[in-house]
Scaffold this active site. Structure first.
Site, PDB file in Angstrom:
ATOM      1  N   TRP A 127      29.424  45.844  35.635  1.00 47.54           N
ATOM      2  CA  TRP A 127      29.983  44.613  35.039  1.00 47.54           C
ATOM      3  C   TRP A 127      29.454  44.483  33.616  1.00 47.54           C
ATOM      4  O   TRP A 127      28.248  44.626  33.391  1.00 47.54           O
ATOM      5  CB  TRP A 127      29.575  43.406  35.893  1.00 47.54           C
ATOM      6  CG  TRP A 127      29.995  42.079  35.342  1.00 47.54           C
ATOM      7  CD1 TRP A 127      31.203  41.754  34.796  1.00 47.54           C
ATOM      8  CD2 TRP A 127      29.200  40.880  35.294  1.00 47.54           C
ATOM      9  NE1 TRP A 127      31.218  40.432  34.415  1.00 47.54           N
ATOM     10  CE2 TRP A 127      30.000  39.880  34.703  1.00 47.54           C
ATOM     11  CE3 TRP A 127      27.899  40.561  35.688  1.00 47.54           C
ATOM     12  CZ2 TRP A 127      29.537  38.575  34.513  1.00 47.54           C
ATOM     13  CZ3 TRP A 127      27.447  39.264  35.499  1.00 47.54           C
ATOM     14  CH2 TRP A 127      28.261  38.283  34.919  1.00 47.54           C
ATOM     15  N   ASP A 208      24.159  42.425  44.012  1.00 47.17           N
ATOM     16  CA  ASP A 208      24.968  41.392  43.367  1.00 47.17           C
ATOM     17  C   ASP A 208      26.233  41.220  44.210  1.00 47.17           C
ATOM     18  O   ASP A 208      27.057  42.126  44.293  1.00 47.17           O
ATOM     19  CB  ASP A 208      25.318  41.846  41.935  1.00 47.17           C
ATOM     20  CG  ASP A 208      26.089  40.785  41.171  1.00 47.17           C
ATOM     21  OD1 ASP A 208      26.417  39.730  41.752  1.00 47.17           O
ATOM     22  OD2 ASP A 208      26.375  41.013  39.977  1.00 47.17           O
ATOM     23  N   LYS A 243      34.286  32.979  42.545  1.00 45.73           N
ATOM     24  CA  LYS A 243      35.554  33.578  42.933  1.00 45.73           C
ATOM     25  C   LYS A 243      35.976  33.117  44.322  1.00 45.73           C
ATOM     26  O   LYS A 243      37.105  32.678  44.521  1.00 45.73           O
ATOM     27  CB  LYS A 243      35.455  35.110  42.898  1.00 45.73           C
ATOM     28  CG  LYS A 243      34.844  35.670  41.612  1.00 45.73           C
ATOM     29  CD  LYS A 243      35.779  35.558  40.460  1.00 45.73           C
ATOM     30  CE  LYS A 243      35.291  35.974  39.091  1.00 45.73           C
ATOM     31  NZ  LYS A 243      34.038  36.427  38.720  1.00 45.73           N
TER      32      LYS A 243
HETATM   33  C1  LIG Z   1      29.721  41.694  39.322  1.00 45.80           C
HETATM   34  C2  LIG Z   1      29.589  40.276  38.889  1.00 45.80           C
HETATM   35  N1  LIG Z   1      28.405  39.658  39.034  1.00 45.80           N
HETATM   36  C3  LIG Z   1      28.232  38.386  38.666  1.00 45.80           C
HETATM   37  C4  LIG Z   1      29.265  37.656  38.120  1.00 45.80           C
HETATM   38  C5  LIG Z   1      28.956  36.258  37.670  1.00 45.80           C
HETATM   39  O1  LIG Z   1      29.743  35.273  38.152  1.00 45.80           O
HETATM   40  P1  LIG Z   1      29.535  33.755  37.763  1.00 45.80           P
HETATM   41  O2  LIG Z   1      30.787  33.329  37.103  1.00 45.80           O
HETATM   42  O3  LIG Z   1      29.313  33.062  39.068  1.00 45.80           O
HETATM   43  O4  LIG Z   1      28.366  33.627  36.867  1.00 45.80           O
HETATM   44  C6  LIG Z   1      30.518  38.261  37.932  1.00 45.80           C
HETATM   45  C7  LIG Z   1      31.627  37.530  37.317  1.00 45.80           C
HETATM   46  O5  LIG Z   1      32.608  38.037  36.880  1.00 45.80           O
HETATM   47  C8  LIG Z   1      30.678  39.607  38.339  1.00 45.80           C
HETATM   48  O6  LIG Z   1      31.844  40.247  38.196  1.00 45.80           O
END
Ligand SMILES: Cc1ncc(COP(=O)(O)O)c(C=O)c1O
Length: 393
Positions: A127, A208, A243
């Site tokens: 990510w 994660d 999400k």
């Molecule tokens: C792999 C991954 N980890 C963490 C997050 C973080 O999400 P948040 O919007 O809850 O901070 C995302 C968001 O796109 C993600 O794709």
């Protein structure tokens, strides 16, 4: 003092959103943005969230501060959703956090306090925000092989080989499901082999889980978390409710730590709360109370599972639709990886030059790596999308 500053580099995805917004072509398509969208191109509040919010408005008696750990009901519910009965709860602690990002940030500080010289191994690619978020907090990062961009599969052997040589005690960041950006997750057998190396090398898994329920099911998507919980002495898990509850802007997530025993769990708990106090003091409450209400009420939970399954189904259906359309319009090219991927993201597998042509000539927007958000596809735009892709190949 501000004269010492230079403008920060623009965020690629935010820049793409702005370019798409300013594009006057009615047929334009946005495959860059990181949110779920319905067939109508909207990101609505889930019905079950609306119901819980109404109850909250009717019953909430105070908005006084909550503690650094957030809402205890939320924490208990998230711990159950994440670990089920895979491990003795006396070894676990879960705190509320401002989204998955906030959770990752607290975890980074905790790692720095506990093992400041450890490296955190992330997948190549990972990510886009993992590296600035964790690296910016002060952690040293390194990458292990993950995605084969030609064959569209995981380089499992290379990944295992790299991990089997890293220093004992290092940290490995794993995507529990819906790997972002590739959409390709290890099979259960591959996960078992990854867990074997983690156990053999005494590595600390840092999982994660930003998309639980978006790949296969709530249970299947937590496979590696529960498998590891039963095998390792220590583990960190970050959850996001952005999400799967559609609570993006309410900033709700959790951070769980598995410790070797109850006494060390209590020490970790005190350190986690101390970290929180030094960053944002207390987490935002609204979204977490909504999640706690949903997970704590059998009827609301059942309704949430239905909405979650609908989101998951739509993502799968859109990937299949694009795949079928490309099979007709570009029969000499293999896009079968689109239907092997899970969750919101996957790579289309075209060059950066083709990505730019899609944007310029057809108003089809995606990030330079050709990562697409399948939620941007609809029954209405899929033929235009497939025609545009076929024309640029
Ligand atoms: C792999 C991954 N980890 C963490 C997050 C973080 O999400 P948040 O919007 O809850 O901070 C995302 C968001 O796109 C993600 O794709």
């Amino acid at each position: 003092m501000f004269e010492t500053l230079k403008a920060a580099p623009a965020d690629a995805i935010l820049g793409l959103i702005a370019e798409h917004r300013n594009d006057p072509r009615p047929e334009k398509i946005d495959l860059g943005v990181g949110v779920f969208r319905t067939a109508e191109g909207e990101t609505p509040v889930l019905d079950v969230v609306k119901l819980a919010e109404q109850r909250l408005v009717d019953t909430q008696a105070s908005k006084a501060y909550i503690g650094t750990a957030g809402d205890p009901d939320f924490n208990a519910a998230m711990q159950e959703l994440t670990f089920a009965d895979s491990v003795d709860a006396d070894r676990l602690v879960t705190i509320q956090a401002p989204g998955g990002s906030g959770s990752l940030r607290v975890a980074a500080s905790l790692i720095l306090r506990a093992r400041p010289n450890a490296k955190v191994w992330v997948s190549d690619p990972t990510w886009a925000n993992h590296i600035p978020l964790l690296g910016g907090a002060g952690l040293e990062l390194a990458t292990h092989p993950y995605y084969d961009a030609k064959k569209h599969v995981i380089k499992v052997d290379e990944m295992l080989d790299t991990l089997s040589k890293v220093d004992k005690g290092d940290i490995v960041l794993l995507h529990a499901c819906c790997h972002n950006p590739s959409g390709v997750d290890p099979s259960e057998d591959e996960w078992r082999a990854i867990a074997d190396v983690i156990v053999e090398r005494d590595l600390v898994p840092f999982v994660d889980m930003a998309y639980q329920g978006f790949a296969r099911s709530l249970t299947d998507d937590a496979f590696i978390v529960r498998h590891l919980a039963a095998r390792v002495p220590e583990m960190i898990v970050s959850n996001s409710c952005s999400k799967n509850f559609g609570l993006y802007r309410d900033r709700v997530g959790s951070l769980s730590v598995l410790a070797p025993d109850q006494a060390s769990r209590d020490i970790v708990n005190s350190q986690m709360n101390n970290v929180v106090r030094t960053i944002y003091s207390v987490p935002p409450d609204h979204g977490a109370v909504v999640v706690a209400m949903i997970l704590g009420d059998p009827d609301l939970k059942a309704a949430w599972r239905v909405e979650l399954a609908e989101m998951r189904g739509r993502l799968r259906e859109m990937r299949e639709m694009l795949h079928d359309a490309l099979k007709t319009k570009a029969p000499e090219h293999d896009f079968s990886h689109l239907v092997r991927a899970v969750g919101m993201f996957c790579f289309l597998g075209i060059s950066e030059e083709q990505v730019n042509r899609l944007k310029k000539e057809y108003g089809v927007y995606m990030v330079g790596s050709s990562r697409i958000n399948t939620a941007g596809i609809t029954a209405h735009n899929v033929n235009y999308l497939a025609d545009s892709i076929a024309a640029t190949l």
